[in-house]
Design an enzyme around this catalytic site. Structure first.
Site, short mmCIF file in Angstrom:
data_model
loop_
_atom_site.label_atom_id
_atom_site.label_comp_id
_atom_site.label_asym_id
_atom_site.label_seq_id
_atom_site.Cartn_x
_atom_site.Cartn_y
_atom_site.Cartn_z
CG ASP A 72 -4.76 4.60 1.92
OD1 ASP A 72 -5.94 5.01 1.80
OD2 ASP A 72 -4.30 4.40 3.12
CE LYS B 213 -2.37 1.48 3.67
NZ LYS B 213 -2.19 3.00 3.98
O1 C5P Z 1 1.45 0.20 10.86
P1 C5P Z 1 -0.08 -0.11 11.06
O2 C5P Z 1 -0.24 -1.36 10.94
O3 C5P Z 1 -0.82 0.71 12.18
O4 C5P Z 1 -0.56 0.70 9.62
C1 C5P Z 1 -1.87 0.61 9.19
C2 C5P Z 1 -2.02 1.40 7.94
O5 C5P Z 1 -3.50 1.58 7.48
C3 C5P Z 1 -1.53 2.67 7.73
O6 C5P Z 1 -0.99 3.13 6.44
C4 C5P Z 1 -2.72 3.57 8.20
O7 C5P Z 1 -2.69 4.90 7.73
C5 C5P Z 1 -3.70 2.74 7.51
N1 C5P Z 1 -5.23 3.09 8.37
C6 C5P Z 1 -5.32 2.78 9.57
N2 C5P Z 1 -6.48 3.07 10.02
C7 C5P Z 1 -7.63 3.46 9.21
C8 C5P Z 1 -7.12 3.65 7.97
C9 C5P Z 1 -6.05 3.57 7.30
O8 C5P Z 1 -4.49 2.35 10.28
N3 C5P Z 1 -8.84 3.43 9.98
#
Ligand code: C5P
Length: 232
Positions: free
Chosen positions: A61, A34
């Site tokens: 994204d 992503k």
């Molecule tokens: O490092 P981590 O597993 O927390 O990363 C999660 C990814 O998903 C990040 O890119 C974050 O911006 C994205 N995201 C999130 N929660 C949301 C939407 C997107 O953690 N509600």
């Protein structure tokens, strides 16, 4: 295109070198990646080409949210780069989502999937009230997910905690993409309502977005193997 793995690794890095260094430690047969706002804004679309050259399918994204004509043009630009999935804000409304769907369809067999973000997970009831939404976050998530389905989008980005109810309401063919995934025993970082990969899949999540538990692991490929192992 079908892919054997439900894992999407979030390449949340400030520059292309760091993102590509991580990508090279991963196997495109085992994960997708992503690209979000930070990396894309820093590097521009060249990073998409480089990830494609490494063999990865890419979820772009950028959460488009604008007038239908502008969102359609952005989706066309993303499709021209060959991304696998692109997303929009469902709050942009039915016509905006339909325009995104039609723009993606114009790419024919290389059509990217189009998913929608419903309510950003940092927003609680009070903050939603401040922006004029009287309903609870849960009610608003379902309203916008139904609207995304009506617009003919492929699915929504949701919390794994919402997945079971969304799956029941929206049926088996609507894609559910969930971040906030944490393998048992790993740090929650700044995520609050996390789910394990197995629980998320059991709740009906199709695609698990995972960042730091893989990207900060000493051995990212081994972290991927462990997660996939938990799922089998
Ligand atoms: O490092 P981590 O597993 O927390 O990363 C999660 C990814 O998903 C990040 O890119 C974050 O911006 C994205 N995201 C999130 N929660 C949301 C939407 C997107 O953690 N509600």
């Amino acid at each position: 295109m079908s892919h054997p793995s439900p894992l999407i690794i979030a390449l949340d890095y400030p520059d292309a070198d760091a993102a590509l260094a991580m990508a090279r430690r991963l196997d495109p047969a085992r994960v997708r990646v992503k690209v979000g706002k930070e990396l894309f804004t820093a590097t521009g679309p060249a990073v998409l080409d480089e990830l494609h050259e490494l063999g990865f399918e890419v979820f772009l994204d950028l959460k488009f949210h604008d007038i239908p004509n502008t969102v359609a043009a952005a989706v066309r630009a993303a499709a021209a780069r060959g991304v696998w999935m692109v997303n929009v804000h469902a709050g942009g409304g039915l016509r905006m989502m339909e325009a995104a769907r039609d723009a993606a369809a114009g790419a024919g067999s290389s059509r990217p999937m189009v998913t929608a973000v419903t309510v950003l997970t940092h927003l609680g009831a009070d903050e939603l009230h401040e922006v004029g939404v009287a309903d609870s976050p849960g009610v608003q998530v379902h309203r916008l997910a139904r609207l995304a389905q009506r617009a003919g989008l492929d699915g929504v980005v949701c919390s794994a905690r919402e997945a079971e109810a969304l799956r029941a309401e929206l049926g088996p063919d609507f894609r559910l993409v969930a971040p906030g995934i944490r393998p048992a025993g790993s740090s929650e970082d700044d995520q609050s309502r996390v789910q394990t990969p197995g629980a998320a899949r059991a709740a009906g999540v199709d695609d698990l977005v995972i960042g730091r538990p893989v990207t900060q692991a000493e051995d990212p490929a081994a972290a991927v193997d462990a997660i996939l192992g938990e799922l089998n």
